[in-house]
Write an enzyme that holds these catalytic residues in place. Sequence first.
Site, PDB file in Angstrom:
ATOM      1  N   LYS A 206      -3.519   8.441  19.164  1.00  0.00           N
ATOM      2  CA  LYS A 206      -4.495   7.823  18.250  1.00  0.00           C
ATOM      3  C   LYS A 206      -3.827   6.557  17.697  1.00  0.00           C
ATOM      4  CE  LYS A 206      -6.563   7.002  14.364  1.00  0.00           C
ATOM      5  NZ  LYS A 206      -6.341   5.589  14.130  1.00  0.00           N
ATOM      6  N   GLY A 259       4.026   5.568  10.663  1.00  0.00           N
ATOM      7  CA  GLY A 259       3.094   4.933   9.732  1.00  0.00           C
ATOM      8  C   GLY A 259       3.638   4.959   8.323  1.00  0.00           C
ATOM      9  N   SER A 260       2.722   4.930   7.375  1.00  0.00           N
ATOM     10  CA  SER A 260       3.137   4.806   5.975  1.00  0.00           C
ATOM     11  C   SER A 260       3.632   6.152   5.416  1.00  0.00           C
ATOM     12  CB  SER A 260       1.956   4.322   5.148  1.00  0.00           C
ATOM     13  OG  SER A 260       0.919   5.270   5.227  1.00  0.00           O
ATOM     14  N   THR A 261       4.389   6.059   4.347  1.00  0.00           N
ATOM     15  CA  THR A 261       4.954   7.263   3.735  1.00  0.00           C
ATOM     16  C   THR A 261       3.848   8.159   3.173  1.00  0.00           C
ATOM     17  OG1 THR A 261       6.988   6.093   3.283  1.00  0.00           O
ATOM     18  CG2 THR A 261       6.568   8.068   1.952  1.00  0.00           C
ATOM     19  N   VAL A 263       0.669   8.575   4.145  1.00  0.00           N
ATOM     20  CA  VAL A 263      -0.015   9.339   5.199  1.00  0.00           C
ATOM     21  C   VAL A 263       0.971  10.334   5.815  1.00  0.00           C
ATOM     22  CG1 VAL A 263      -1.209   9.193   7.410  1.00  0.00           C
ATOM     23  CG2 VAL A 263      -1.693   7.501   5.642  1.00  0.00           C
ATOM     24  N   GLY A 264       2.221   9.917   5.970  1.00  0.00           N
ATOM     25  CA  GLY A 264       3.244  10.815   6.519  1.00  0.00           C
ATOM     26  C   GLY A 264       3.358  12.099   5.703  1.00  0.00           C
ATOM     27  N   GLU A 281       8.148   8.793  11.335  1.00  0.00           N
ATOM     28  CA  GLU A 281       8.832   7.504  11.225  1.00  0.00           C
ATOM     29  C   GLU A 281       8.041   6.688  10.214  1.00  0.00           C
ATOM     30  OE1 GLU A 281      11.587   6.841  12.652  1.00  0.00           O
ATOM     31  OE2 GLU A 281      11.684   8.486  14.067  1.00  0.00           O
ATOM     32  N   CYS A 315       8.874  -2.252   9.709  1.00  0.00           N
ATOM     33  CA  CYS A 315       9.278  -1.094   8.898  1.00  0.00           C
ATOM     34  C   CYS A 315      10.690  -1.261   8.336  1.00  0.00           C
ATOM     35  CB  CYS A 315       9.181   0.179   9.717  1.00  0.00           C
ATOM     36  SG  CYS A 315      10.114   0.115  11.241  1.00  0.00           S
ATOM     37  N   GLU A 412       7.112  -0.336  -0.456  1.00  0.00           N
ATOM     38  CA  GLU A 412       7.071  -1.151   0.760  1.00  0.00           C
ATOM     39  C   GLU A 412       5.871  -2.100   0.679  1.00  0.00           C
ATOM     40  OE1 GLU A 412       5.842   0.716   4.448  1.00  0.00           O
ATOM     41  OE2 GLU A 412       7.518  -0.275   5.441  1.00  0.00           O
TER      42      GLU A 412
HETATM   43  P1  TAP Z   1      -0.832   4.111   8.105  1.00  0.00           P
HETATM   44  O1  TAP Z   1      -1.941   3.631   7.256  1.00  0.00           O
HETATM   45  O2  TAP Z   1      -0.014   5.241   7.625  1.00  0.00           O
HETATM   46  O3  TAP Z   1      -1.509   4.460   9.516  1.00  0.00           O
HETATM   47  C1  TAP Z   1      -0.735   4.869  10.611  1.00  0.00           C
HETATM   48  C2  TAP Z   1      -1.626   5.625  11.571  1.00  0.00           C
HETATM   49  O4  TAP Z   1      -2.078   6.827  10.941  1.00  0.00           O
HETATM   50  C3  TAP Z   1      -2.884   4.870  11.984  1.00  0.00           C
HETATM   51  O5  TAP Z   1      -3.203   5.192  13.304  1.00  0.00           O
HETATM   52  C4  TAP Z   1      -3.916   5.438  11.023  1.00  0.00           C
HETATM   53  O6  TAP Z   1      -5.231   5.287  11.481  1.00  0.00           O
HETATM   54  C5  TAP Z   1      -3.505   6.882  10.977  1.00  0.00           C
HETATM   55  N1  TAP Z   1      -3.930   7.604   9.790  1.00  0.00           N
HETATM   56  C6  TAP Z   1      -4.317   7.099   8.585  1.00  0.00           C
HETATM   57  N2  TAP Z   1      -4.597   8.121   7.736  1.00  0.00           N
HETATM   58  C7  TAP Z   1      -4.400   9.270   8.424  1.00  0.00           C
HETATM   59  C8  TAP Z   1      -4.502  10.656   8.089  1.00  0.00           C
HETATM   60  N3  TAP Z   1      -4.860  11.045   6.855  1.00  0.00           N
HETATM   61  N4  TAP Z   1      -4.206  11.572   9.020  1.00  0.00           N
HETATM   62  C9  TAP Z   1      -3.811  11.188  10.264  1.00  0.00           C
HETATM   63  N5  TAP Z   1      -3.695   9.893  10.641  1.00  0.00           N
HETATM   64  C10 TAP Z   1      -3.978   8.944   9.729  1.00  0.00           C
HETATM   65  O7  TAP Z   1       0.188   2.951   8.469  1.00  0.00           O
HETATM   66  P2  TAP Z   1      -0.156   1.496   8.943  1.00  0.00           P
HETATM   67  O8  TAP Z   1      -0.649   0.742   7.767  1.00  0.00           O
HETATM   68  O9  TAP Z   1      -0.980   1.546  10.186  1.00  0.00           O
HETATM   69  O10 TAP Z   1       1.301   0.974   9.403  1.00  0.00           O
HETATM   70  C11 TAP Z   1       2.216   0.486   8.523  1.00  0.00           C
HETATM   71  C12 TAP Z   1       3.229   1.547   8.156  1.00  0.00           C
HETATM   72  O11 TAP Z   1       3.889   2.024   9.331  1.00  0.00           O
HETATM   73  C13 TAP Z   1       4.329   0.996   7.272  1.00  0.00           C
HETATM   74  O12 TAP Z   1       4.582   1.893   6.247  1.00  0.00           O
HETATM   75  C14 TAP Z   1       5.517   0.904   8.211  1.00  0.00           C
HETATM   76  O13 TAP Z   1       6.760   0.935   7.580  1.00  0.00           O
HETATM   77  C15 TAP Z   1       5.301   2.069   9.081  1.00  0.00           C
HETATM   78  N6  TAP Z   1       6.076   1.919  10.330  1.00  0.00           N
HETATM   79  C16 TAP Z   1       7.208   2.675  10.489  1.00  0.00           C
HETATM   80  C17 TAP Z   1       7.960   2.529  11.638  1.00  0.00           C
HETATM   81  C18 TAP Z   1       9.190   3.353  11.828  1.00  0.00           C
HETATM   82  S1  TAP Z   1       9.722   3.519  13.365  1.00  0.00           S
HETATM   83  N7  TAP Z   1       9.799   3.921  10.831  1.00  0.00           N
HETATM   84  C19 TAP Z   1       7.581   1.625  12.624  1.00  0.00           C
HETATM   85  C20 TAP Z   1       6.438   0.879  12.417  1.00  0.00           C
HETATM   86  C21 TAP Z   1       5.681   1.038  11.253  1.00  0.00           C
HETATM   87  P3  TAP Z   1      -6.112   4.038  10.944  1.00  0.00           P
HETATM   88  O14 TAP Z   1      -5.422   2.820  11.420  1.00  0.00           O
HETATM   89  O15 TAP Z   1      -7.392   4.221  11.614  1.00  0.00           O
HETATM   90  O16 TAP Z   1      -6.156   4.144   9.470  1.00  0.00           O
END
Ligand code: TAP
Length: 508
Positions: A206, A259-261, A263-264, A281, A315, A412
Site C-alpha cells: 500500500k 512512515g510517521s511515528t 501512524v507507526g 521505520e 527521515c 519532525e
Molecule cells: P504517514 O502519514 O505515516 O503515511 C505512511 C503510509 O501509511 C502511507 O501509505 C499512508 O497512507 C499510510 N497510513 C496512514 N495512516 C494509516 C493508518 N492509520 N493505518 C495504516 N496505514 C496508514 O507518513 P508520510 O507522511 O507518508 O511519510 C513521512 C514519514 O515517513 C516521516 O515521518 C518520515 O520520517 C517517515 N519515513 C521514515 C523512513 C525510515 S526508513 N525511517 C523513511 C522514509 C520516511 P496515505 O498516504 O494514504 O495516508
Amino acid sequence: MTERTSESALSNDYSKLSEQARSFLQGEKQLFINGRWRSARRGSTLPVVDPTNGREVARIADAAEEDVDAAVEAARHAFESGPWPKMRPHEREQLMLRLADLIAAEIQPLAEIECVNSGKLIGNTRLFDAELSVHTLRYMAGWATKLHGQTMDLSVPYLPDQRFSGFTRRTPVGVVAGITPWNVPLCQAVWKLAPVLATGCTLVLKPAEQTSLTAIRLAKLCSRVGIPEGVVNVITGRGSVAGVALASHPGVDKISFTGSTNVGRHIAETAAKQLKRVSLELGGKSPVVIAPDADLDIAIPGAAWAIFGNNGQNCCAGSRLYVHTSIFDRVIEGVVKIADEMQLGPGLDPTSMMGPMVSVAHRSRVVQFVSSAVSAGASLLAGGDILPGPGAYLRPTILMGTPSDHDSVQQEIFGPVLNVFRFNDDAEAIRLSNDTRFGLGASIWTSRIATATRYLEAFRAGTVWINTHNILDLSLPFGGLRDSGIGQELGQEGVLSYTQLRAVVMRQ
Ligand code: TAP
C-alpha cells in the site's frame, strides 16, 4: 542568482517527458490483485497532483476494505499453494535479477514519473528511486540462496541413554503488508518487495496516497518477469481506509511499515492485539554536530545538504545543527549562503536545486512550524517564505534562537527547515543532541578519532555518521531507536526479519 517566480518557470514542462512516461501517466491506473488489473470495487478514484503546479496528472483507484480482502486472500493463496512455495531459492533469485534488469531498462521513465508525482528533482529520482531500486533487487537477490539455519549436537541431559541432533531452518514469515511513505516512493516500495521475494513471502503493498504511480508501474514489471500471480499485489488508496484495513487484516503475518511515528504507533497497537510481526521505520530529528577541529570545507556543505537534500523530506535529515562556539559564525555564514543561493524550480529542469514540497497541505504544516518558532523568539537567518503561485515551494529555511523545547526542535518537520545552535564543549553537544524522543541518525564532524569515538558511543541513534550524513548502503542495516522505530531494513538483519526461525530435533 535570478530567482524564478513565474508560474511557468516553476511548473514542470511535460514536453520534456519521454513517450513511455507520458503514456503511462495518461493510461488507467488500477489495483493489481492476483496478477490482474481491476478497479476498486466501489469504483472510486483519487487525484494524483503535480506539486509544481497543483495540476491533476492522473487518477488512482481508491481501494476499500473489500479490495484489501481480495488482495490479502490472493497473497495468502499464493503463499500456501501454487508455484511460489515450490520455487527453489535460485529460481527466486533469477526472477529478482530479471526484475532488476527490467527496472534498469526503464530508469528514465520511472525517474520522470516519480519526479512529476513527488516534486523531487529528476537527478534525485533517478539515483535514489530508480537506480537504487535496481541495486536493492540485485543485492537482495543474492540473499535468496544464502538463507540458512545451523546444526547442533544436543545434550538433552534428562535422557542420558539417547542421542539427539538438532537444526534450525529459516522459513518465510508469510503474507507481508508493506505500507510506504511518499518521500522516496519507488525505492521504499522495493525495500519491501525485495526481501519478500528473496525469502519466499508474498506481499500486499500500500503506497502513499500522494505518490502511488511508480508502485503501479512496478507491479506491471513484476507481472512481465513471471512472478507468479498473487505473490505481489498493489493496493492504492487512503491510509485511513485501505491502510487501516490492511494492517488489521487477520490474513497478514507481518506488517512492514515506513512512515510517521504517530501512524507507526497505531500500527504497533494493531500488531500487538493480533500478535503480528511488525517492523517500524519511523521519523527522525537527527543532530549534526560540528566540532572545532572539523574540516569546514566538507562540514559546511555537508550540514547544508544533510537538511536540504530531497527537499528536506528525509527521515534522517540533519534538522538540528550544533556548532562549536569558536567556529559558529563561519559555519552559519557558509550554510546560510548555500541556502540563499539554492535555485528552486521544477524537478524536470536539471538546473533546479530544490523542488516543491510534496503538496501544498504539507507545506502549510511546515510553514506553521516556522511561524510558531519565530513567535517563540527565533530569528530567520534564511528563507521562511513561500514562492507565489500554485506550486508547493518553500525557500530553504534556517532558524536561530529557537527554544530547545519548541515543537520545531522536538517534532519532525519533514521539510527544508534547520534549527542552529552553538555549544561550548562535547558534554553539552552530546546532551543537546540526545535531547529528543527520536533516534534515527546523528553525525559528528571532526578530524580527531578520539572525538569521533566519544560521539559514536554517546549518540542515541540507529545510525551514526562520521564526517558525512545521510549515507545508507544496502549491506548496512538501517533502523531507529525510540520514536524512530523498531527493527531494521536492509543488510542481513533486514532480510532475516522476513523469516521465521524454526527448530528441528532428530533422534539418532
Ligand atoms: P504517514 O502519514 O505515516 O503515511 C505512511 C503510509 O501509511 C502511507 O501509505 C499512508 O497512507 C499510510 N497510513 C496512514 N495512516 C494509516 C493508518 N492509520 N493505518 C495504516 N496505514 C496508514 O507518513 P508520510 O507522511 O507518508 O511519510 C513521512 C514519514 O515517513 C516521516 O515521518 C518520515 O520520517 C517517515 N519515513 C521514515 C523512513 C525510515 S526508513 N525511517 C523513511 C522514509 C520516511 P496515505 O498516504 O494514504 O495516508
